[in-house]
Design a protein around this motif. Structure first.
Motif, short mmCIF file in Angstrom:
data_model
loop_
_atom_site.label_atom_id
_atom_site.label_comp_id
_atom_site.label_asym_id
_atom_site.label_seq_id
_atom_site.Cartn_x
_atom_site.Cartn_y
_atom_site.Cartn_z
N GLY A 160 51.76 37.93 41.07
CA GLY A 160 51.03 39.17 41.43
C GLY A 160 51.85 39.93 42.46
O GLY A 160 52.43 39.33 43.36
N GLY A 205 43.94 38.18 39.08
CA GLY A 205 42.65 38.61 38.54
C GLY A 205 42.44 38.22 37.08
O GLY A 205 41.86 38.97 36.30
N ILE A 226 39.36 36.41 42.31
CA ILE A 226 37.89 36.42 42.31
C ILE A 226 37.49 37.02 40.97
O ILE A 226 37.67 38.22 40.75
N GLY A 259 38.77 33.54 50.13
CA GLY A 259 37.77 34.60 50.36
C GLY A 259 37.27 34.70 51.79
O GLY A 259 37.39 35.76 52.42
N THR A 262 39.55 36.34 54.48
CA THR A 262 39.97 37.75 54.45
C THR A 262 39.24 38.56 55.52
O THR A 262 39.87 39.27 56.30
P1 NAP Z 1 45.88 43.97 41.06
O1 NAP Z 1 46.17 45.10 41.96
O2 NAP Z 1 45.17 44.18 39.77
O3 NAP Z 1 47.26 43.23 40.77
C1 NAP Z 1 47.35 42.19 39.84
C2 NAP Z 1 48.76 41.70 39.77
O4 NAP Z 1 48.80 40.62 38.84
C3 NAP Z 1 49.77 42.74 39.27
O5 NAP Z 1 50.93 42.70 40.06
C4 NAP Z 1 50.05 42.31 37.84
O6 NAP Z 1 51.37 42.59 37.40
C5 NAP Z 1 49.88 40.80 37.93
N1 NAP Z 1 49.52 40.21 36.64
C6 NAP Z 1 48.52 40.59 35.81
N2 NAP Z 1 48.52 39.82 34.71
C7 NAP Z 1 49.54 38.95 34.84
C8 NAP Z 1 50.06 37.91 34.04
N3 NAP Z 1 49.53 37.61 32.85
N4 NAP Z 1 51.13 37.22 34.47
C9 NAP Z 1 51.70 37.51 35.67
N5 NAP Z 1 51.24 38.49 36.51
C10 NAP Z 1 50.18 39.20 36.07
O7 NAP Z 1 45.01 42.84 41.81
P2 NAP Z 1 44.92 42.43 43.37
O8 NAP Z 1 44.22 43.48 44.14
O9 NAP Z 1 46.24 41.92 43.85
O10 NAP Z 1 43.92 41.18 43.24
C11 NAP Z 1 44.24 40.05 42.47
C12 NAP Z 1 43.05 39.12 42.44
O11 NAP Z 1 42.74 38.72 43.76
C13 NAP Z 1 41.76 39.74 41.89
O12 NAP Z 1 41.01 38.75 41.24
C14 NAP Z 1 41.02 40.18 43.16
O13 NAP Z 1 39.62 40.24 42.97
C15 NAP Z 1 41.40 39.06 44.08
N6 NAP Z 1 41.35 39.40 45.51
C16 NAP Z 1 40.76 38.46 46.31
C17 NAP Z 1 40.73 38.68 47.67
C18 NAP Z 1 40.10 37.63 48.52
O14 NAP Z 1 39.75 37.90 49.65
N7 NAP Z 1 39.99 36.40 48.04
C19 NAP Z 1 41.27 39.84 48.23
C20 NAP Z 1 41.89 40.76 47.38
C21 NAP Z 1 41.94 40.51 46.01
P3 NAP Z 1 51.96 44.09 37.22
O15 NAP Z 1 52.27 44.56 38.61
O16 NAP Z 1 53.16 43.90 36.39
O17 NAP Z 1 50.86 44.89 36.56
#
Ligand code: NAP
Length: 276
Positions: A160, A205, A226, A259, A262
């Motif tokens: 990610g 995600g 999440i 979670g 954060t």
């Molecule tokens: P995002 O902005 O949608 O970014 C997702 C990343 O994953 C992108 O870089 C994407 O690549 C990559 N990706 C998607 N499919 C993939 C695959 N099949 N193989 C490899 N890489 C892949 O999401 P985000 O904001 O970083 O959040 C990610 C997750 O964390 C979500 O589930 C979100 O709800 C969770 N989250 C949790 C917290 C917490 O406090 N626990 C905080 C923030 C986010 P590309 O760049 O090439 O599109």
């Protein structure tokens, strides 16, 4: 296998910060900007507000109409930048599509950018002199520290590359002398790379995406994902926990791992908006 208990660590930090804040002569003052009526943004703002209240940090919410123009948004940020009473500003995501969120982040005074998402703060992190680090990677670094998981010299893989999680996470691990690889949706042979990781952080995600065959024996696995399971209240991570856990030295559960760290890491940043 050891389960990393983010809930327990965040509760411990909450008590620590409560005392610290009670002893501060000048308290931080947070303004959270929420635009439109996105349900998730409303929940996030409420839960950040609740934590601020519990810890004695004054805050307010600036709720703007979904049809606000970019110029109006920037001028609201200018007003908050100029207000000495306000020490911290954040913009809750998501915001309506017609607005340019990166320009809005960059308009926030870097000294008040408590989410660490403007270019100056991301640049400071890239240059290894961070002031405000985005809360999720900051919380993960704290978890690794609490569990005395060594980073220096280790193979670290971050899956990610978002500005919110993946990129700053990779920088944090690099700054801690890890050898870091970043993977994303265009990465080829992902499994070959994740299998090399001593520390694997996954933030994509995609429910239960990381399976046992993608993890090295004895690895530390940090699951940021999440994902809500449709038609149920269940939340799962990006890692197939039951399938992977016995292979790991350490693993974070979802919920109860990353979670809870954060919001508490946002408080850590908030405290540092006040120079005493
Ligand atoms: P995002 O902005 O949608 O970014 C997702 C990343 O994953 C992108 O870089 C994407 O690549 C990559 N990706 C998607 N499919 C993939 C695959 N099949 N193989 C490899 N890489 C892949 O999401 P985000 O904001 O970083 O959040 C990610 C997750 O964390 C979500 O589930 C979100 O709800 C969770 N989250 C949790 C917290 C917490 O406090 N626990 C905080 C923030 C986010 P590309 O760049 O090439 O599109």
């Amino acid at each position: 296998m050891n389960i990393i208990d983010g809930k327990m660590i965040s509760s411990k930090l909450k008590e620590e910060y409560r005392e610290k804040i009670a002893n501060m002569k000048m308290k931080p003052f947070l303004v959270m900007i929420r635009i439109g009526d996105d349900a998730a943004a409303e929940i996030y703002v409420k839960s950040k507000g609740k934590t601020c209240l519990e810890l004695g940090i004054p805050y307010s919410e600036l709720h703007l109409n979904a049809d606000i123009t970019q110029e109006e948004l920037l001028s609201q940020i200018d007003e908050l930048n100029a207000d000495d009473k306000v020490t911290a500003i954040l913009i809750e995501s998501p915001i309506p599509y017609h607005l340019d969120i990166l320009e809005a982040f960059d308009r926030i005074d870097p000294k008040k950018d408590v989410d660490g998402l403007n270019s100056i703060n991301l640049g400071n992190l890239a240059g290894n002199h961070p002031i405000f680090t985005p809360a999720t990677p900051l919380g993960i670094m704290r978890l690794l520290k609490e569990y005395k998981i060594e980073i220096e010299g280790k193979r670290c893989v971050v899956v990610g590359r978002s500005n919110l999680v993946g990129r700053p996470m990779a920088l944090c691990l690099l700054n801690a002398n890890g050898t870091v690889t970043i993977c994303h949706s265009r990465t080829k042979d992902l499994r070959d790379i994740t299998k090399e990781a001593d520390i694997l952080v996954v933030a994509i995600g995609k429910p239960k995406f990381i399976t046992e065959d993608m993890v090295k024996e004895g690895a530390t696995v940090i699951d940021v994902g999440i994902n809500r399971i449709p038609d149920s209240k269940k939340i799962v991570g990006d890692v197939d926990f039951d399938n992977v856990k016995d292979k790991c030295s350490y693993i974070t559960p979802v919920p109860g791992g990353v979670g809870p760290m954060t919001i508490i890491s946002l408080i850590d940043n908030l405290i540092r908006t006040v120079n005493e």
